[in-house]
Structure formats: C-alpha cells, structure tokens
Scaffold this motif. Structure first.
Motif, mmCIF file in Angstrom:
data_model
loop_
_atom_site.group_PDB
_atom_site.id
_atom_site.type_symbol
_atom_site.label_atom_id
_atom_site.label_comp_id
_atom_site.label_asym_id
_atom_site.label_seq_id
_atom_site.Cartn_x
_atom_site.Cartn_y
_atom_site.Cartn_z
ATOM 1 N N ARG A 1 18.353 43.150 96.521
ATOM 2 C CA ARG A 1 18.520 44.461 95.915
ATOM 3 C C ARG A 1 18.944 45.488 96.963
ATOM 4 N N TYR B 1 21.218 33.525 93.277
ATOM 5 C CA TYR B 1 19.824 33.290 93.642
ATOM 6 C C TYR B 1 18.970 33.113 92.392
ATOM 7 N N LEU B 2 19.210 33.965 91.416
ATOM 8 C CA LEU B 2 18.433 33.875 90.178
ATOM 9 C C LEU B 2 18.721 32.567 89.459
ATOM 10 N N ASP C 1 9.783 37.639 94.973
ATOM 11 C CA ASP C 1 9.863 39.106 94.951
ATOM 12 C C ASP C 1 10.471 39.653 96.234
ATOM 13 N N TRP D 1 11.468 47.949 91.276
ATOM 14 C CA TRP D 1 12.835 48.266 90.820
ATOM 15 C C TRP D 1 12.999 49.759 90.672
ATOM 16 N N ARG E 1 8.831 32.709 86.177
ATOM 17 C CA ARG E 1 8.030 33.198 87.286
ATOM 18 C C ARG E 1 6.543 32.921 87.061
ATOM 19 N N LEU F 1 14.144 38.959 96.265
ATOM 20 C CA LEU F 1 14.773 39.849 95.290
ATOM 21 C C LEU F 1 14.946 41.239 95.894
ATOM 22 N N SER F 2 13.913 41.665 96.583
ATOM 23 C CA SER F 2 13.933 42.989 97.194
ATOM 24 C C SER F 2 15.037 43.074 98.250
ATOM 25 N N LEU G 1 17.385 38.171 85.038
ATOM 26 C CA LEU G 1 16.079 38.732 85.396
ATOM 27 C C LEU G 1 15.074 38.535 84.267
ATOM 28 N N LEU H 1 22.919 37.870 94.176
ATOM 29 C CA LEU H 1 21.676 37.965 93.405
ATOM 30 C C LEU H 1 21.726 37.023 92.200
#
Lengths: 241, 314, 204
Positions: free
Chosen positions: A202, A224-225, A195, A113, A183, A198-199, A176, A221
C-alpha cells in the motif's frame, strides 16, 4: 451613564448601530466628556485606518499553484472511490466470516486502510503528478494550464492514467474482499505477516507517481493477493494445509 | 545532442504530409526516419493513448515511423501531436498527445485517432503504452514492457524478457523465447509456443490458454476463468496452475519424472496417475516416471471451487 | 473586478453615526459563476479567482502573516473549487469563501503552533502601493499592531473593519452569534487602541 458604559457602546455607536435614544445618549456624553471623546476619536481613526489599509495583491504564482494542485487533486481523486468502496466492503463484511480474532484483526486492517488514505485529502504530496514528464523538444507536452473543458480530448487524456489506475484499484478491491474470507483460516502470525506485506504494498502505491508507476504498484498488490487467495501461498508458508 | 540533430534532419527530408478528405474527415500521413546519432538505439518508448501501435523489428539501425492521423477537420488535425524525444544515451521516446484548442470548441476523443507503425532495430528494447488501440509487437529481440488499458496486445516472435499488462485487452503471445510475464484484469491470455525460462501469467476475470509451453518455471493463475494448458515438463521444472473458481485442464508431455500434486473441488486425473488418493492434507499426489525424487518436475494443480483435469500426452 | 475598489466606502465621519456601506452580495451573478465553475469552465474559474484573490490573500496575509499567506490562499482556492459542488447557495458565495479562508488561516496558525507573528517580517514583505503613501505611517503601524493581536481578534477586525462586512456577515463566516461578533470586535478594537496608543490620534 458612566464612561465605562459609554466606551462599551462606542464600537456600536461608531458603526452606526445605535439607534434613537441610545445614540443620543452616547452623543450627549461625548459632547461633555473629553476622555470618552478621545477614545471615540481614536477608535474611529483606527476603524478608518483599518478600512483604508491597502489591498494586498497576491503574487502571480498563486493562480498557477492553485491550478497545479487542482490538477493533482483531480488525478488523485480518480482512484479514491475504489478505496471508499473497498473500505465499505471490507469493514461491514468482516463479522460475517468469523468471530473473535478475525473481527479484531479486520478492524485493525480497516483502521490501517483508513489512516493510509487520509493524507490524500491534502493533495500536497501528490503535487508532483500534476507535472508531466520532461517536455519533449519538438512538441512539448503542455503544462497543466487552465483546466480544459470537460468532454474535451485533453481533459480525457489527462484523466486517463487515473482512470486506469482506478480499474486496477477495483480489481484489488475484489481480491481484498476475498482475502477477508481466507484470512480467517490462517494462523495469527500469518495474518500479521499478510497485514504487514499489505501495508508495504500500500505504501508503494501511495508513493508511486500517478500513471504507469502507480498502476505497476497496484498490479503487484493484485499479484500478492492472488498468491494469497488462489495459491494459498501464505497458508503454505506457515505449514497449514 | 548529436542524436537530436540527425533526427530533425531526417524529419525535414522525409516528411510527406498529405491531407485528403474522406468520409470520416481528414487523414494525414507522415513518415520519418530517426537515425542513431552516434550510439545505436537501445530503447524505444512509445506512448500512444490515441490509437494503434505496431512495432516491427528489422535488421537496420534507424527507426522508421509512419504516423496516420485521422480527424474530423483541419483544426482538430492541428491539435494532434506526435513528439519525438531522442536522448544521447540511445533511447528514443515517441509520444502522442492532443494540444489544448485555441477556441472553446471541444473535440471528442472518439473523433480522432493517431496510428503508429514503427520499424525498429531488432535489438532495441520496447516500452509501449496504448490505451484502447491495438498494440502489436513483432520480431523483436530484447523484450520489453507493454501496457494497454482495453486494447488487445499481440506479440509474435520475441526474445528477451517480456512483460505485458492490460486491464481488459486480450493478450496474445506467440513464439516467445525469453521469459514472459503477462497480467490482465478482465481479459483472456493466449499463449502459444513459449520457450523461455519462466512463464508467469495471471488473470482476475478471464481465461488463460497455453499450448506448446516449455518453461522451467510456469505459474498460471486466475481468480475466475478456466486455465487450459498443453505443456512439456522439463527436468526439475516447476509448474503451478491455480484458479480459485475456474477449471484447470492440463495436458502434459514429459521427458523425465514428474510429481503431480492436485487439490480441487473435483478432479479427474485420468489413468496415468493410477490409484492416487487424497492424503491427510487434502492433496492428491502421484508420480510419473522412475525416479520421482531426484530430477522430478513438480506440477501443482489447484482449483478451490472448480474441476481439475490432468492427462499425460504420450 | 477589483473587489475592494468598488466597495470602498466614503470614509464616514468618525463621530457621527452613519450606516456603513456593505459588500453587496451579488447573488445572481454568483450563482451563474458557480454553475459555470461546476461545469469546469476555465474562464469562470479564473474569473472567480480574480474576483476573490485579494480578499482571500489579504485575509490570509493579515491573519497568518506574509510568509505563509500564499500557502494558505492556495489551499483556500483549491478547497473552493473542489467543494463548489457542495456549495448549496444558502449563503452568499463570498460568505462561504471568507469562512473557508478564516478557517484555513486559523487552523494553519494552530498547526504552526503559538509562534507569534514577527511584525517586522509582516512589514518588511508588505507591498506598499503608491496610492496610500500619504497614509503609510498609520497603515504600517496598524499592520504591525494587527500582527500582535490574538488570531481570533485579527479575524474579526479584518472581516469587519478591513473588508467592511456587516456583523451578520461576520457572524455567518465565523459561525457565531451576532452578539458574540460585536463584543469580539469591541475587544479587538480596544486591544488595538492599546497597542497603538498614544500615537493613534496623530493621523493625517
């Protein structure tokens, strides 16, 4: 005193920084030594030449560029605090949930991040967002002119897209934090997949211009979370209950 | 740029501005008609951060726009702009904005308002963004994308693909005949009579309430907030109703076989599923109807920390 | 608001030691200007810009060269306005802005690599105001020589000799000791003299 020593003092002497006897010593030497006199004369000519160099006028485009970058940076700012908070929350809370692998993984996530955020400090790539959509024919949307006074409607409207984006960022941030909890229950490859996704998301957010496109990227995002946290989609995909 | 020509003409002819002092200041109303320039109007984009937007479909070809500007004084009124950008490709954009003032006098955002009422051809797709104002869409056939920050979204009688997003505005969708995708962060979503192929709704902090829902693919998700659903399970359909902390209450009307899978902190499956017990994976599974495996609809209900209630409406 | 015009000293006699006039730091005015800029007042920001544009752009121009000067100057002003909240007023505003400029210019050079500035380019893009035509020969040679100096020498020469700042001010800007500043200046001038020899004495 040797010529060498005198020449060392020349700069200070010429600049009026040698007081009293020191000055007098140099002055005395210069009266008698032609070489040093030439050196002093040269240095004085140089100094005066430097001092009377003409000022260099910046091109008029400089101010416009500054304003555009400031506008872009302000817009980019609005979402940054959310990330700072997200980072703060994500980093120290990780060890609470699990030890070992999770901590390491969380550290990687934190690192990720942070590196992702870094380019924001240089507002360059965000420059495009300072320019509003193509100007409409009858009443053009004003270009980002001089910044309007704070509290004025134009300032508020200009700041609004970024504020909305921040609200989405805040929501993502909460998720998050929850994601950190679940996780730890996933297998390593699921964590890696998470990850990676997420990347990707992002990156989408970073690339999207401020306003509705970036908000849309944030929403993706968030979805997805939610899928990962609420519906256990990641765990289920890996066959873990 | 035929479209632009037509637009300007209509604007000049129809605009009837009237300024009248009121308690709150000045109100200026204007009407204008945008006739299609050659091609029919296919897409209407409206961005109004300054007030309400109401879009109503009708059977005509042109767009009729009624603007109402409210401002404390003449100077402020002058700063409020409504722009129209017609494109030859059949899209029309309407934007509202406030110009920078000539003087340093600041104008508070709360002091002014621009409301838009737009009548548009039914088959135009709508793309609208509103900030704190109401966003209302009625009788449109080509779906659209609707965004608000804190203003409520209300959609009634809509076909085509619809997606709505709001940070904290209550979202109400009734009589949707195409796919619906609704997302909010901190507000409720209310769904009534949803008949498209797909219904997706997600909320972070807020409730989702749906009734008369009949879609093959239903996905309702909240992080915190109760989900109430009264739905029909179509053949081979799939429903995932999930919350992290909220309760889930589903009443199902069925026509064919249904497989119900539930995972929750606490659950009440009523009498219909009989003696369903949790399996080794933590899921409670039960079957309704005679052929569970063939054409069964799958209904998945979950709440990690909440209470799941399930009942069949006979 | 021509910053250079009102601080240009009477050219001191080359031999006689005279105290150099210094750029007076108008601290009170600066404080007001900074406060207004912090409030986001567009006019104040513009005023600050115009007050410092020649100094910032000139420094950038002479340290990084003509082609990158605008980029660096833009970066500096953006930083100035963005960081005004952090400007504590414990140094003069000009010192702070010079420091940002020197740092931005030097780090720009570092980023760009050790590529030496092409002096022709510097000269080619130099605007030549008519007022200095009489001296343009020397000025051009000096600019060219400046372009060949190591960047650190360029910075001290521009600050002290071109901008006319005191050693104390230079030290504050470069964040070094006054003594270091003096010896750097001495070395820089010596290097310049070498670069300009033998023709330096042929001034008007």
């Amino acid at each position: 005193m040797s010529c060498e020593r005198i020449q060392e003092k020349l700069t200070a002497y010429l600049d009026g920084e040698l007081a009293g006897q020191d000055g007098s010593v140099v002055r005395g030497h210069l009266r008698e030594c032609a070489t040093c006199r030439q050196a002093a004369s040269d240095e004085a000519a140089l100094r005066d030449g430097l001092r009377s160099l003409p000022p260099v006028d910046p091109p008029p485009s400089l101010w416009a560029g500054v304003q555009a970058q400031l506008a872009a940076a302000e817009v980019a700012d609005a979402k940054r605090p959310a990330w700072r908070r997200a980072l703060a929350r994500w980093a120290p809370s990780a060890p609470r949930f699990a030890a070992g692998a999770l901590v390491a993984a969380a550290a990687i996530a934190v690192l990720w991040w942070r590196t992702q955020r870094a380019p924001d400090d240089a507002p360059g790539p965000d420059r495009a967002i300072a320019t509003p959509a193509p100007a409409p024919a009858p009443a053009p949307v004003p270009e980002p002119g001089p910044p309007p006074p704070r509290g004025d409607i134009t300032a508020e409207l200009a700041a609004e897209p970024a504020r909305q984006t921040e609200a989405y960022g805040d929501a993502a941030e909460e998720l998050l934090a929850l994601a950190t909890e679940v996780r730890g229950t996933w297998a390593a490859e699921q964590q890696t997949a998470f990850d990676a996704r997420l990347s990707e998301l992002r990156g989408q957010i970073d690339r999207a211009p401020e306003g509705r496109p970036r908000q849309k990227a944030w929403r993706e995002l968030i979805r997805y979370l939610q899928g990962a946290i609420v519906r256990d989609e990641i765990a289920l995909a890996g066959g873990v209950p | 740029m035929k479209a632009a020509g037509c637009l300007v003409l209509a604007l000049a002819l129809v605009k009837t501005a009237s300024a009248q002092p009121k308690n709150t200041g000045l109100v200026e109303r204007a009407r204008l008609e945008v006739a299609p320039g050659g091609r029919p109007i296919k897409q209407l984009t409206i961005e109004n951060p300054l007030g309400d937007v109401k879009i109503e479909g009708y059977d005509g070809q042109s767009i009729m726009i009624e603007t109402t500007k409210t401002a404390p004084d003449e100077d402020a009124l002058d700063r409020l702009r409504v722009s129209l950008i017609p494109n030859p490709d059949g899209t029309v954009r309407i934007l509202t904005t406030a110009d920078g003032g000539k003087e340093v006098k600041t104008l508070a955002r709360a002091a002014v308002k621009i409301d838009l009422v737009v009548r548009a051809p039914r088959d135009a797709r709508i793309d609208a963004a509103v900030s704190a104002g109401k966003l209302e869409v009625i009788n449109m056939d080509a779906g659209g994308e609707l965004d608000t920050a804190s203003g409520p979204i209300s959609v009634r009688n809509i076909a085509g693909e619809l997606s709505t997003h709001s940070i904290s505005g209550t979202t109400t969708i009734a009589q949707a005949f195409g796919s619906v995708d609704a997302q909010t962060i901190a507000s409720d979503v209310e769904l009534d009579t949803i008949g498209g192929e797909r219904l997706v709704a997600s909320v972070s902090r807020g409730k989702i309430a749906g009734r008369r829902v009949r879609a093959r693919d239903v996905q309702l998700t909240t992080t915190e907030g109760k989900i109430t659903l009264e739905a029909e399970a179509p053949l081979r359909g799939r429903m995932v109703i999930a919350s992290l902390r909220g309760d889930v209450d589903v009443k199902l009307r069925r026509h064919g076989p249904v497989t119900v899978r539930v995972r929750a902190a606490r659950l009440d499956l009523g009498s219909s599923l009989g003696a369903a017990r949790p399996g080794p994976d933590g899921w409670v599974e039960g079957h309704l109807g005679v052929k569970p495996q063939a054409q069964a609809a799958i209904v998945e209900l979950r709440s990690r920390y909440g209470f799941v209630q399930f009942a069949v409406i006979e | 608001m021509s910053d250079l015009a009102d601080t240009a000293p009477a050219v001191p006699s080359p031999i006689l030691a005279e105290p150099r006039p210094r750029v007076a730091a108008a601290l009170a005015d600066d404080a007001q200007l900074v406060a207004a800029c912090r409030r986001g007042e567009a006019r104040a920001m513009e005023m600050l810009y115009h007050q410092y544009k020649r100094r910032v752009f000139g420094m950038a121009h002479r340290i990084v060269g003509a082609s990158d000067a605008e980029e660096v100057a833009q970066e500096v002003f953006v930083r100035v306005f963005r960081a005004l909240d952090k400007f504590r007023g414990d140094s003069a505003l000009s010192t702070w802005i010079y420091r940002l400029t020197v740092n931005a210019a030097l780090s720009h050079l570092a980023k760009r690599g050790r590529r030496q500035e092409v002096s022709d380019e510097t000269l080619g893009e130099m605007p030549a105001p008519p007022a200095v035509e009489r001296d343009s020969g020397l000025a051009a040679r000096i600019e060219a020589a400046l372009g060949q100096l190591p960047a650190g020498y360029r910075a001290i020469l521009v600050l002290h000799d071109v901008e006319g700042l005191s050693h104390e001010e230079c030290a504050a800007i470069l964040e070094c000791r006054v003594g270091t500043c003096k010896s750097q200046l001495h070395k820089a001038r010596a290097r310049m003299r070498e670069l300009l020899t033998p023709s330096i004495g042929a001034r008007t």
